[in-house]
Design an enzyme around this catalytic site. Structure first.
Site, short mmCIF file in Angstrom:
data_model
loop_
_atom_site.label_atom_id
_atom_site.label_comp_id
_atom_site.label_asym_id
_atom_site.label_seq_id
_atom_site.Cartn_x
_atom_site.Cartn_y
_atom_site.Cartn_z
N ALA A 64 36.04 34.73 41.85
CA ALA A 64 35.88 34.28 40.48
C ALA A 64 37.23 34.17 39.83
O ALA A 64 38.46 34.73 40.09
CB ALA A 64 35.15 35.17 39.37
N GLY A 109 34.28 37.63 44.23
CA GLY A 109 33.39 36.58 44.21
C GLY A 109 32.93 35.64 45.28
O GLY A 109 31.40 35.40 45.28
N GLU A 112 30.65 37.69 47.11
CA GLU A 112 28.95 38.48 46.71
C GLU A 112 28.21 36.92 46.74
O GLU A 112 27.30 37.02 47.25
CB GLU A 112 29.72 38.35 45.36
CG GLU A 112 29.93 39.75 44.78
CD GLU A 112 30.93 40.04 43.55
OE1 GLU A 112 31.58 38.89 43.00
OE2 GLU A 112 30.47 41.02 42.52
N1 CAA Z 1 41.58 32.76 41.04
C1 CAA Z 1 42.12 31.42 40.37
N2 CAA Z 1 43.17 31.62 41.18
C2 CAA Z 1 43.30 31.51 42.93
C3 CAA Z 1 42.71 32.34 43.03
C4 CAA Z 1 41.31 33.18 42.02
N3 CAA Z 1 40.75 33.93 42.44
N4 CAA Z 1 42.38 32.73 44.57
C5 CAA Z 1 43.41 31.90 44.87
N5 CAA Z 1 43.37 30.96 43.87
C6 CAA Z 1 45.04 30.00 43.22
C7 CAA Z 1 46.22 30.41 42.83
O1 CAA Z 1 47.05 31.10 42.14
C8 CAA Z 1 47.03 29.35 44.29
O2 CAA Z 1 46.89 28.33 43.06
P1 CAA Z 1 48.55 27.84 42.62
O3 CAA Z 1 48.96 26.62 43.61
O4 CAA Z 1 48.14 26.82 41.79
O5 CAA Z 1 49.37 28.54 42.64
C9 CAA Z 1 45.73 28.76 44.88
O6 CAA Z 1 45.47 29.25 44.79
C10 CAA Z 1 46.17 28.79 46.18
O7 CAA Z 1 46.53 30.36 45.85
P2 CAA Z 1 48.20 31.16 46.57
O8 CAA Z 1 49.46 30.37 46.37
O9 CAA Z 1 47.72 32.01 46.63
O10 CAA Z 1 47.65 30.90 48.36
P3 CAA Z 1 48.11 31.88 49.63
O11 CAA Z 1 47.54 31.92 51.14
O12 CAA Z 1 49.47 32.81 49.79
O13 CAA Z 1 46.99 33.33 49.21
C11 CAA Z 1 45.28 34.89 48.63
C12 CAA Z 1 45.73 33.06 49.31
C13 CAA Z 1 45.10 35.89 49.72
C14 CAA Z 1 43.43 34.83 48.85
C15 CAA Z 1 45.68 34.97 47.76
O14 CAA Z 1 45.05 33.75 47.14
C16 CAA Z 1 44.40 35.44 46.64
O15 CAA Z 1 44.53 36.77 46.79
N6 CAA Z 1 44.00 35.33 45.76
C17 CAA Z 1 42.92 36.22 44.53
C18 CAA Z 1 41.97 36.72 45.75
C19 CAA Z 1 41.33 38.19 44.52
O16 CAA Z 1 41.37 38.62 43.89
N7 CAA Z 1 39.29 37.89 44.54
C20 CAA Z 1 39.21 38.72 43.33
C21 CAA Z 1 38.47 37.72 41.84
S1 CAA Z 1 38.10 38.81 41.34
C22 CAA Z 1 36.48 38.70 41.46
O17 CAA Z 1 35.75 37.77 42.44
C23 CAA Z 1 35.35 39.01 40.31
C24 CAA Z 1 33.99 39.02 40.73
O18 CAA Z 1 33.83 40.25 41.09
C25 CAA Z 1 33.32 38.42 40.20
#
Ligand code: CAA
Length: 259
Positions: A64, A109, A112
């Site tokens: 998400a 998400g 999920e």
């Molecule tokens: N939400 C918003 N933006 C996200 C995102 C997320 N979940 N995952 C990635 N992005 C965005 C980043 O912010 C980035 O945007 P910008 O270029 O504008 O900065 C872009 O996607 C590329 O991501 P990264 O630069 O971070 O890429 P990376 O290769 O260095 O890392 C990653 C990849 C490990 C997936 C990292 O992006 C990450 O950890 N993302 C978050 C993952 C996460 O925590 N997901 C769970 C969310 S909570 C949830 O889902 C709740 C639920 O159950 C409903």
């Protein structure tokens, strides 16, 4: 411009979450487009298999949208959770089989979403995790329920409490995915499975899907009664009569009509 592409060819559809610059993270707009696409697919009467995947090479869905979630109050978060869960439940209730083709990160998400599909194929680059507890939240779109049902409470507990990232091969060993393939083979492999399903009697497949999920809710007696009712229902179909006649006539049969 939609964040979800649907490509329907004959009776197989491929649905792609298309926000690659954000690693296909799910915000309200993406979820709304997803719901619209799923609702349209519910109307496709002869849809026989659906493949769900993410655009780009890096990510299925990275969860998400954290930017959107960061500003939510508790009531808004509850609405967001209910909305995401209802979209995934609409996907799960598509009558035909749904195959997740997990082409990279399936986090939060995204994990999920994969769990809301019936079958999961993963590329060797797939990575599964629930990072939520590291963000101060629980999974919100069904993860606690669906992972526990799929793999048991022990596996669900470890992965959700620690947020540990699981590679494709381990996901296979844990029963999270059905098969692991090279990235350039993923969609072909999913299509091959979709075609194998589409080649079978659609009413029988849809009823079998319904019965399999009902097993999660019903006692064994109730489940066997339901199965007997679905089995009986199949004997009212033309597909059953034609397929069994073909067998007895020693003929190959692939011409299921959904009748
Ligand atoms: N939400 C918003 N933006 C996200 C995102 C997320 N979940 N995952 C990635 N992005 C965005 C980043 O912010 C980035 O945007 P910008 O270029 O504008 O900065 C872009 O996607 C590329 O991501 P990264 O630069 O971070 O890429 P990376 O290769 O260095 O890392 C990653 C990849 C490990 C997936 C990292 O992006 C990450 O950890 N993302 C978050 C993952 C996460 O925590 N997901 C769970 C969310 S909570 C949830 O889902 C709740 C639920 O159950 C409903």
């Amino acid at each position: 411009m939609s964040f979800v592409n649907v490509n329907l060819s004959e009776n197989i559809a491929i649905l792609e979450i298309n926000r690659p610059e954000g690693l296909n993270a799910l915000n309200t707009e993406v979820l709304s487009d997803l719901l619209e696409a799923i609702s349209a697919l519910h109307e496709e009467e002869d849809l026989r298999a659906l493949i769900v995947t993410g655009a780009g090479e890096k990510s299925f869905v990275a969860g998400a949208d954290i930017g959107e979630m960061s500003g939510l109050n508790s009531r808004e978060a509850e609405n967001f959770g209910h909305f995401g869960s209802s979209v995934f439940e609409a996907l799960r209730q598509i009558p035909c089989p749904v195959i997740a083709a997990v082409n990279g990160y399936a986090l939060g998400g995204g994990f999920e979403l994969a769990l809301a599909c019936d079958i999961r194929l993963a590329s060797t680059t797939a990575r599964f995790a629930f990072p939520e507890t590291g963000l101060g939240i629980t999974p919100g779109f069904g993860g606690t329920q669906r992972l526990a049902k799929l793999c048991g409470t022990g596996v669900a507990s470890e992965l959700i409490f620690t947020g540990r990232r699981v590679k494709a091969e381990e996901a296979l060993a844990l029963g999270i995915v059905n098969k692991v393939v090279e990235p350039d083979q993923l969609i072909d492999e999913a299509l091959e499975m979709a075609k194998a399903i589409a080649d079978k009697a659609p009413i029988a497949v849809a009823k079998a899907k319904q019965a399999i999920y009902a097993s999660e809710e019903l006692s064994i007696e109730q489940g066997l009664d339901l199965e007997a009712a679905f089995f009986a229902h199949c004997f009212e179909t033309q597909d059953q009569k034609r397929a069994m006649k073909a067998f007895l006539d020693k003929e190959e049969f692939h011409d299921f009509q959904n009748l």
